[in-house]
Design an enzyme around this catalytic site. Structure first.
Site, PDB file in Angstrom:
ATOM      1  CB  SER A   1      -0.903   0.086   1.105  1.00  0.00           C
ATOM      2  OG  SER A   1      -1.714  -1.276   1.170  1.00  0.00           O
TER       3      SER A   1
ATOM      4  CB  THR B   1      17.279   5.160   5.512  1.00  0.00           C
ATOM      5  OG1 THR B   1      18.574   4.907   6.048  1.00  0.00           O
ATOM      6  CG2 THR B   1      16.962   6.666   5.278  1.00  0.00           C
TER       7      THR B   1
ATOM      8  CB  CYS C   1     -24.437  -1.900 -11.324  1.00  0.00           C
ATOM      9  SG  CYS C   1     -24.510  -3.684 -12.078  1.00  0.00           S
TER      10      CYS C   1
ATOM     11  N   GLY D   1     -27.639  -0.818  -7.897  1.00  0.00           N
ATOM     12  CA  GLY D   1     -28.426   0.558  -7.374  1.00  0.00           C
ATOM     13  C   GLY D   1     -29.583   0.674  -8.075  1.00  0.00           C
TER      14      GLY D   1
ATOM     15  CG  HIS E   1     -20.657  -0.437 -13.256  1.00  0.00           C
ATOM     16  ND1 HIS E   1     -20.394  -0.412 -12.094  1.00  0.00           N
ATOM     17  CD2 HIS E   1     -21.017  -1.939 -13.550  1.00  0.00           C
ATOM     18  CE1 HIS E   1     -21.013  -1.635 -11.288  1.00  0.00           C
ATOM     19  NE2 HIS E   1     -21.216  -2.404 -12.304  1.00  0.00           N
TER      20      HIS E   1
ATOM     21  CD  GLU F   1     -19.003   2.779 -11.277  1.00  0.00           C
ATOM     22  OE1 GLU F   1     -19.870   3.110 -11.834  1.00  0.00           O
ATOM     23  OE2 GLU F   1     -18.928   1.438 -10.730  1.00  0.00           O
TER      24      GLU F   1
HETATM   25  N1  GLN Z   1     -25.821  -8.342  -8.586  1.00  0.00           N
HETATM   26  C1  GLN Z   1     -26.224  -7.655  -9.764  1.00  0.00           C
HETATM   27  C2  GLN Z   1     -26.210  -8.415 -11.178  1.00  0.00           C
HETATM   28  O1  GLN Z   1     -25.494  -9.332 -11.057  1.00  0.00           O
HETATM   29  C3  GLN Z   1     -25.701  -6.062  -9.985  1.00  0.00           C
HETATM   30  C4  GLN Z   1     -24.278  -6.285 -10.121  1.00  0.00           C
HETATM   31  C5  GLN Z   1     -23.394  -4.843  -9.695  1.00  0.00           C
HETATM   32  O2  GLN Z   1     -23.994  -4.152  -9.227  1.00  0.00           O
HETATM   33  N2  GLN Z   1     -22.339  -4.857 -10.447  1.00  0.00           N
HETATM   34  O3  GLN Z   1     -26.745  -8.007 -12.097  1.00  0.00           O
END
Ligand code: GLN
Length: 532
Positions: A15, A189, A382, A384, A508, A510
């Site tokens: 990390s 160091t 997704c 969501g 997605h 994002e």
């Molecule tokens: N579990 C859901 C599906 O497989 C959504 C997947 C997700 O949110 N990437 O369709």
């Protein structure tokens, strides 16, 4: 020019931010006009991180070509705007799989198959694959894990051989950690020296050292490290904690990282990298004083890496909207009717996170009902988006027991159902609907307005979809299916009518937001949140 290969290793602890240093260097070289790509080797046995729980290594990122990969590839793309592919993230599992498949085909002609040379050759092949395309001047390869780990050994041997084969076209950059002992008020160091020794023992002499530190290092310390580690003095660079990861490229440039890389490769060092657009973004980040408060409802709130791309997309969008992002993680498992108001009332906007499985799902429904009834700007991604549909079906359409087949295979109303092509698949790895697909947007929809276009292409990772049998009912009740795949008619975007900004995407967004090209949907979401 001949392709140059830069290998980034890490020592002392994990990390350290190898991904950020690799991305920063890539950006600087790109800003000097070079064509660059970044690759990551992960030393675990999983074929890819797609089957890993986010608690293990954080978010699973998805490339345009549908590869499930390490979240560092997200950093690579956000910093440089390049599109990574399957060739940019390779695990030990995949290396072994390739070798074993070849053995079964008889390709080794009766030889004993061994780590050296067969596994190391396969590692080298995976490095050169990118170079052989002729598309890049620099290939930066980040080797996951920490020097000294048993599982990194074949990688180190492979890259040692590459140095022997390619000489000046290969450089080693080693990241280490310089701890500060508070009681003694001293920086140490020694761990750095030890980790460099370990590299030297396997035949690798680092060209450049990047020392991660929380306290500024004195000249004399850098000198000492250079001397003991056999590295030139200007090639010892410190990486102080930065207020934002996006400052790191400038910090690296100020200490000459890009210049040293060019010098060591025998390339001319002329002028300065063009960082104008980057500086513009940073000035936006620094100039923003007013806050925008966004809630993120999900089940992995203890581990912020689980939603890395979402939080970065929000920070890009907030910056370009001249706002400071305040991101509040809200645990979906702990949300219920009794506390939803208290948890959500101060949010300017809320994201309902992607995910898999039953855990925390009821909290998402409670949140969505409250957000819808209080007209709070909301973006469902997704899972969501699927929850948005389920909540709407239950509470607006009155379909009691509506659910996703993922959560309840016997639900009376499977408004979210398994995709036809997924039904006969039993393997879990790499079998979802993955990667970029076209989406046609309804003209005039909020989503189309956000994009300024009606045809877009976004990345997917799911098994379930909106059940077409319920599409008309949802539409009539005000949940508009405004985005569809033009080939399959799968619903990709829903939008609630009459609300300020209530959008769900099966894809997605994002994964496509970068520093220089913030995602339009996140920008529109933040705008809606601000005007609220
Ligand atoms: N579990 C859901 C599906 O497989 C959504 C997947 C997700 O949110 N990437 O369709």
């Amino acid at each position: 020019m001949e392709t140059k290969y830069l290998f980034v290793t890490g020592g002392v602890v994990s990390s350290l931010g190898k991904g950020i240093i690799s991305s920063s260097l890539a950006l600087l070289l790109q800003a000097r006009g070079y064509r660059v790509t970044i690759q990551k080797f992960d030393p675990y046995i999983n074929i890819d991180p797609g089957t890993l729980n986010p608690y293990e290594h954080g978010e699973c990122y998805v490339t345009v070509d549908g590869h499930e990969c390490d979240l560092d590839l997200g950093h690579y793309e956000r910093f440089t705007g390049i599109h990574t592919t399957k060739a940019n993230n390779i695990t030990t599992g995949r290396i072994y799989q390739n070798v074993i498949e070849r053995e079964r085909r008889g390709d080794y002609l009766g030889k004993t198959v061994q780590i050296i040379p067969h596994v190391t050759d396969e590692i080298k092949r995976c490095v050169k694959i990118l170079g052989d395309t002729g598309d890049y001047d620099f290939i930066i390869t980040e080797i996951g894990g920490t020097v000294g780990d048993i599982e990194s050994t074949p990688y180190l041997e492979a890259v040692r051989q590459l140095k022997w084969e390619m000489g000046r076209n290969v450089e080693f950059i080693h990241l280490t950690y310089v701890p500060y002992l508070k009681a003694a008020k001293e920086l140490k160091t020694k761990p750095t020296q030890h980790s460099v020794k370990m590299l030297q023992q396997v035949g690798i002499q680092p060209d450049i050292l990047v020392l991660r530190t929380e306290v500024e290092l004195r000249e004399s310390m850098l000198h000492k490290v250079a001397q003991f580690c056999n590295v030139t003095e200007q090639a010892v660079i410190q990486s102080l904690d930065a207020p934002s990861i996006y400052e790191v490229p400038l910090m690296m440039h100020a200490q000459g990282l890009d210049r040293i890389v060019l010098e060591k490769a025998g390339l001319p060092v002329e002028g300065e990298p063009d960082m104008q657009a980057w500086m513009h973004f940073l000035s936006k980040v620094e100039g923003a004083t007013e806050k925008v408060r966004i809630g993120l409802v999900g089940k992995y709130v203890e581990l912020q890496d689980a939603y890395k791309s979402i939080s970065e997309s929000l920070s890009h969008a907030a910056a370009y909207n001249d706002r400071k992002l305040e991101l509040v993680y809200i645990h979906s498992e702990k949300l219920d009717e009794s506390n939803v108001e208290e948890k959500l009332k101060d949010m300017d906007g809320v994201i309902i996170a992607p995910g898999f499985g039953q855990r925390g799902i009821e909290g998402k429904f409670v949140a969505l009902k409250w957000l819808r009834e209080h007209d709070v700007p909301t973006l469902g991604i997704c899972l969501g988006m699927q929850c948005m549909v389920i909540e709407y079906a239950r509470n607006v359409l009155g379909l009691a027991g509506a659910n996703s087949a993922e959560m309840d295979a016997n639900a009376p109303h499977k408004v979210i159902d398994m995709m036809e092509e997924q039904k006969n698949i039993s393997n879990m790895g790499g079998t979802m609907r993955l990667g970029a697909y076209d989406c046609q947007l309804r003209p005039g929809s909020k989503t189309a307005q956000a994009y300024g276009s009606t045809s877009v292409r976004e990345r997917h990772r799911h098994r379930y979809e909106l059940n077409a049998a319920y599409e008309q009912q949802l539409e009539e009740a005000g949940l508009k299916c405004v985005g569809k795949n033009p080939d399959t008619q799968l619903v990709e975007v829903v939008e609630a009518d009459g609300l300020r900004w209530f959008v769900g995407t099966q894809y997605h967004p994002e994964y496509q937001s970068t520093v220089l090209r913030p995602h339009p949907l996140f920008e529109a979401f933040i705008k809606a949140a601000i005007t609220k």
